[in-house]
Design a protein around this motif. Structure first.
Motif, PDB file in Angstrom:
ATOM      1  N   GLU A  88       0.846  -1.195   0.000  1.00 27.52           N
ATOM      2  CA  GLU A  88       0.000   0.000   0.000  1.00 27.52           C
ATOM      3  C   GLU A  88       0.881   1.245   0.000  1.00 27.52           C
ATOM      4  N   GLU A  89       1.928   1.236   0.821  1.00 27.05           N
ATOM      5  CA  GLU A  89       2.824   2.382   0.897  1.00 27.05           C
ATOM      6  C   GLU A  89       3.525   2.595  -0.444  1.00 27.05           C
ATOM      7  N   GLU A  91       2.399   1.816  -3.397  1.00 27.41           N
ATOM      8  CA  GLU A  91       1.404   2.359  -4.316  1.00 27.41           C
ATOM      9  C   GLU A  91       1.176   3.848  -4.024  1.00 27.41           C
ATOM     10  N   LEU A  92       1.111   4.192  -2.755  1.00 26.64           N
ATOM     11  CA  LEU A  92       0.910   5.584  -2.363  1.00 26.64           C
ATOM     12  C   LEU A  92       2.107   6.436  -2.780  1.00 26.64           C
ATOM     13  N   ARG A  96       2.033   9.571  -5.380  1.00 24.23           N
ATOM     14  CA  ARG A  96       2.548  10.902  -5.003  1.00 24.23           C
ATOM     15  C   ARG A  96       3.631  11.371  -5.991  1.00 24.23           C
ATOM     16  N   LEU A 112      -4.284   9.558  -7.111  1.00 20.05           N
ATOM     17  CA  LEU A 112      -3.751   9.694  -5.760  1.00 20.05           C
ATOM     18  C   LEU A 112      -4.886   9.681  -4.745  1.00 20.05           C
ATOM     19  N   VAL A 115      -6.050   6.133  -4.076  1.00 19.62           N
ATOM     20  CA  VAL A 115      -5.107   5.388  -3.221  1.00 19.62           C
ATOM     21  C   VAL A 115      -5.211   5.871  -1.775  1.00 19.62           C
ATOM     22  N   LEU A 116      -5.312   7.169  -1.595  1.00 20.25           N
ATOM     23  CA  LEU A 116      -5.457   7.719  -0.239  1.00 20.25           C
ATOM     24  C   LEU A 116      -6.732   7.198   0.419  1.00 20.25           C
ATOM     25  N   SER A 119      -6.471   3.654   1.501  1.00 20.00           N
ATOM     26  CA  SER A 119      -5.593   3.438   2.649  1.00 20.00           C
ATOM     27  C   SER A 119      -6.126   4.118   3.912  1.00 20.00           C
TER      28      SER A 119
END
Length: 198
Positions: A88-89, A91-92, A96, A112, A115-116, A119
Motif C-alpha cells: 500500500e505504501e 502504491e501511495l 505521489r 492519488l 489510493v489515499l 488506505s
C-alpha cells in the motif's frame, strides 16, 4: 532436483555464515531450506532476513505463506499485514511521485485520491479531489464530484455526499453509475430525513 536444492542450501549457508548481515543471503537460504523440506529452518531464515532488512517485501511474503502453511496463523497474519502495508505504501509513494511530476494533472490527482481513500486517508483524498476540481476542465468535473460524493459518504457526511453526487448526476445525466450511486444514497439516508435537515 532435490540434490541441487541440497547443494544450493549448503552454498547459501556458507554465504550466510560469512556475512550474517546479508538479508538477501538469509532469504535465499530460507527458500533453499523450504525446498528441501526444512520449514522451521526456512522460517528462521525469513525472520532473520526481515530483521536485517525490514522493507524486504519478498521475505515478508514468504514468511507469511510459510507461517500459514505451518499453522502459525497469528505470525502469518502479522507478516501478511506487514507485506500488505508495504505494498500500500509503495502504491501511495508511486501516486505521489506522479503528482509531483505532473502537479496540474487531473488524472494523477484523482488516482492519488483513490489510493489515499483506500488506505483510510479519506480527508487527504478529499483535499486532492478539491485541487483536481480546480484544475479540471468542465467535462472532467462530473467524475470528480462523483468521487467526492463516495468519499463524503464513507466519511459519514450524507449532506456533502448528496450535494457532490447531485452535481455529478446533473453534469452527466446519462452516466448510469452517477445516477445509481445517488439513488443508493437516497435509499440509504432516506429522502424525507434529508429534506427535514435542509
Amino acid at each position: 532436483e532435490q540434490g541441487r536444492a541440497v547443494e544450493a542450501r549448503a552454498a547459501l549457508a556458507a554465504v550466510v555464515d560469512l556475512d550474517s548481515t546479508d538479508a538477501v543471503g538469509c532469504y535465499q537460504l530460507g527458500k533453499a531450506l523450504e525446498r528441501v523440506g526444512d520449514a522451521d529452518g526456512a522460517a528462521d531464515q525469513y525472520e532473520r532476513a526481515v530483521a536485517l532488512e525490514p522493507q524486504y517485501r519478498d521475505a515478508w511474503y514468504s514468511l507469511a505463506k510459510l507461517a500459514h502453511r505451518l499453522g502459525r496463523t497469528e505470525a502469518g497474519d502479522r507478516a501478511l499485514a506487514r507485506f500488505e502495508s508495504m505494498e500500500e505504501e509503495t502504491e501511495l509513494q508511486a501516486a505521489r511521485r506522479r503528482v509531483q511530476r505532473t502537479p496540474n494533472g487531473v488524472v494523477e490527482r484523482r488516482a492519488l485520491a483513490v489510493v489515499l481513500a483506500r488506505s483510510g486517508q479519506s480527508q487527504q483524498a478529499v483535499d486532492e479531489l478539491r485541487v483536481a476540481l480546480a484544475l479540471a476542465a468542465e467535462g472532467e468535473r462530473a467524475a470528480i464530484h462523483h468521487d467526492l460524493g463516495l468519499i463524503f459518504d464513507r466519511l459519514g457526511d450524507p449532506m456533502a455526499a448528496m450535494a457532490a453526487l447531485q452535481r455529478a448526476a446533473a453534469a452527466a445525466p446519462d452516466t448510469a453509475r452517477f445516477q445509481l450511486h445517488l439513488g443508493q444514497l437516497y435509499a440509504k439516508v432516506g429522502r424525507d430525513s434529508l429534506a427535514a435537515v435542509t
